[in-house]
Write a protein that holds these residues in place. Structure first.
Motif, PDB file in Angstrom:
ATOM      1  N   LEU A  95      10.724  -7.243   3.711  1.00  0.00           N
ATOM      2  CA  LEU A  95      12.126  -6.983   3.392  1.00  0.00           C
ATOM      3  C   LEU A  95      12.487  -5.632   3.992  1.00  0.00           C
ATOM      4  N   GLN A  96      13.240  -5.662   5.066  1.00  0.00           N
ATOM      5  CA  GLN A  96      13.622  -4.439   5.767  1.00  0.00           C
ATOM      6  C   GLN A  96      14.701  -3.680   5.008  1.00  0.00           C
ATOM      7  N   ASP A  97      15.562  -4.422   4.304  1.00  0.00           N
ATOM      8  CA  ASP A  97      16.637  -3.787   3.535  1.00  0.00           C
ATOM      9  C   ASP A  97      17.101  -4.760   2.465  1.00  0.00           C
ATOM     10  N   THR A  98      17.300  -4.265   1.250  1.00  0.00           N
ATOM     11  CA  THR A  98      17.794  -5.091   0.148  1.00  0.00           C
ATOM     12  C   THR A  98      19.077  -4.506  -0.422  1.00  0.00           C
ATOM     13  N   ASP A  99      19.829  -3.759   0.362  1.00  0.00           N
ATOM     14  CA  ASP A  99      21.077  -3.139  -0.075  1.00  0.00           C
ATOM     15  C   ASP A  99      20.832  -2.182  -1.251  1.00  0.00           C
ATOM     16  N   GLY A 100      19.627  -1.658  -1.355  1.00  0.00           N
ATOM     17  CA  GLY A 100      19.311  -0.710  -2.406  1.00  0.00           C
ATOM     18  C   GLY A 100      18.950  -1.341  -3.735  1.00  0.00           C
ATOM     19  N   GLY A 101      19.048  -2.653  -3.833  1.00  0.00           N
ATOM     20  CA  GLY A 101      18.756  -3.333  -5.091  1.00  0.00           C
ATOM     21  C   GLY A 101      17.397  -4.002  -5.075  1.00  0.00           C
ATOM     22  N   LEU A 102      17.169  -4.781  -6.109  1.00  0.00           N
ATOM     23  CA  LEU A 102      15.936  -5.557  -6.230  1.00  0.00           C
ATOM     24  C   LEU A 102      16.272  -7.018  -5.990  1.00  0.00           C
ATOM     25  N   LEU A 103      15.542  -7.647  -5.094  1.00  0.00           N
ATOM     26  CA  LEU A 103      15.832  -9.011  -4.674  1.00  0.00           C
ATOM     27  C   LEU A 103      15.030 -10.030  -5.475  1.00  0.00           C
ATOM     28  N   ASN A 104      15.716 -11.100  -5.871  1.00  0.00           N
ATOM     29  CA  ASN A 104      15.085 -12.264  -6.495  1.00  0.00           C
ATOM     30  C   ASN A 104      15.394 -13.476  -5.614  1.00  0.00           C
ATOM     31  N   VAL A 105      14.384 -14.272  -5.328  1.00  0.00           N
ATOM     32  CA  VAL A 105      14.568 -15.491  -4.542  1.00  0.00           C
ATOM     33  C   VAL A 105      13.885 -16.620  -5.296  1.00  0.00           C
ATOM     34  N   ARG A 106      14.656 -17.644  -5.641  1.00  0.00           N
ATOM     35  CA  ARG A 106      14.117 -18.760  -6.419  1.00  0.00           C
ATOM     36  C   ARG A 106      13.018 -19.494  -5.659  1.00  0.00           C
ATOM     37  N   VAL A 107      13.240 -19.784  -4.361  1.00  0.00           N
ATOM     38  CA  VAL A 107      12.226 -20.447  -3.542  1.00  0.00           C
ATOM     39  C   VAL A 107      12.138 -19.747  -2.189  1.00  0.00           C
ATOM     40  N   VAL A 108      10.926 -19.337  -1.832  1.00  0.00           N
ATOM     41  CA  VAL A 108      10.631 -18.798  -0.513  1.00  0.00           C
ATOM     42  C   VAL A 108       9.717 -19.800   0.168  1.00  0.00           C
ATOM     43  N   ALA A 109      10.063 -20.196   1.385  1.00  0.00           N
ATOM     44  CA  ALA A 109       9.215 -21.123   2.129  1.00  0.00           C
ATOM     45  C   ALA A 109       8.969 -20.564   3.518  1.00  0.00           C
ATOM     46  N   GLN A 110       7.742 -20.707   3.974  1.00  0.00           N
ATOM     47  CA  GLN A 110       7.362 -20.286   5.320  1.00  0.00           C
ATOM     48  C   GLN A 110       6.776 -21.499   6.008  1.00  0.00           C
ATOM     49  N   ASP A 111       7.239 -21.757   7.247  1.00  0.00           N
ATOM     50  CA  ASP A 111       6.836 -22.957   7.976  1.00  0.00           C
ATOM     51  C   ASP A 111       6.558 -22.613   9.428  1.00  0.00           C
ATOM     52  N   THR A 112       5.468 -23.148   9.971  1.00  0.00           N
ATOM     53  CA  THR A 112       5.109 -22.900  11.362  1.00  0.00           C
ATOM     54  C   THR A 112       5.347 -24.109  12.260  1.00  0.00           C
ATOM     55  N   THR A 113       6.007 -25.139  11.746  1.00  0.00           N
ATOM     56  CA  THR A 113       6.224 -26.367  12.499  1.00  0.00           C
ATOM     57  C   THR A 113       7.669 -26.436  12.965  1.00  0.00           C
ATOM     58  N   GLN A 114       7.902 -26.308  14.250  1.00  0.00           N
ATOM     59  CA  GLN A 114       9.257 -26.293  14.781  1.00  0.00           C
ATOM     60  C   GLN A 114       9.905 -27.680  14.740  1.00  0.00           C
ATOM     61  N   ALA A 115       9.148 -28.740  14.698  1.00  0.00           N
ATOM     62  CA  ALA A 115       9.688 -30.096  14.783  1.00  0.00           C
ATOM     63  C   ALA A 115      10.175 -30.648  13.444  1.00  0.00           C
ATOM     64  N   ASP A 116      10.500 -29.826  12.491  1.00  0.00           N
ATOM     65  CA  ASP A 116      10.972 -30.301  11.170  1.00  0.00           C
ATOM     66  C   ASP A 116      12.314 -30.972  11.265  1.00  0.00           C
TER      67      ASP A 116
END
Length: 137
Positions: free
Chosen positions: A116-137
């Motif tokens: 997280l390079q910048d969060t506007d000075g606040g604390l970030l909450n994300v319900r779902v974070v997904a990371q994918d390495t497959t470009q053909a989705d």
């Protein structure tokens, strides 16, 4: 007896080294973020060529902005990490099922993480974070 103890100690050290040096990277994964500040780093993953990071359902504590900046970094063991670019996520702040996604291409084969390079000075909450390495989705 001395030789057996010496051999057992060497075997134990070898086993510990294997565990320490074992890769901890994952190819694709899903998680969440709770109260993360600027500078937060994700878990590592193995990748080559393409990666996508998706945030679903974003909120911020102690900030009025509805954005966050996400960068993908190459995790270099013996030299400084390489930043492969920053994306600004805004859409995920529009509701619990709203999604922001960033794609990075042309990546060399290595371990990666997002920061997280910048969060506007606040604390970030994300319900779902997904990371994918497959470009053909």
């Amino acid at each position: 007896m001395y030789a057996k103890r010496h051999l057992a100690a060497a075997a134990g050290i070898s086993s510990a080294l294997i565990i320490i040096l074992a890769p901890t990277a994952y190819a694709n994964w899903q998680s969440s973020i709770n109260s993360a500040a600027t500078g937060f780093e994700s878990r590592r993953w193995d990748d080559e060529s393409y990666t996508e990071v998706r945030f679903k359902g974003c909120t911020q504590e102690y900030a009025s902005g509805k954005w966050t900046k996400v960068a993908v970094w190459e995790d270099n063991f013996a030299s400084p990490d390489n930043n492969h670019g920053t994306k600004t996520f805004t859409a995920c702040f529009k509701g619990k099922d709203s999604v922001s996604a960033g794609e990075w291409t042309g990546l060399p084969s290595d371990n990666y993480y997002f920061r997280l390079q910048d969060t506007d000075g606040g604390l970030l909450n994300v319900r779902v974070v997904a990371q994918d390495t497959t470009q053909a989705d």
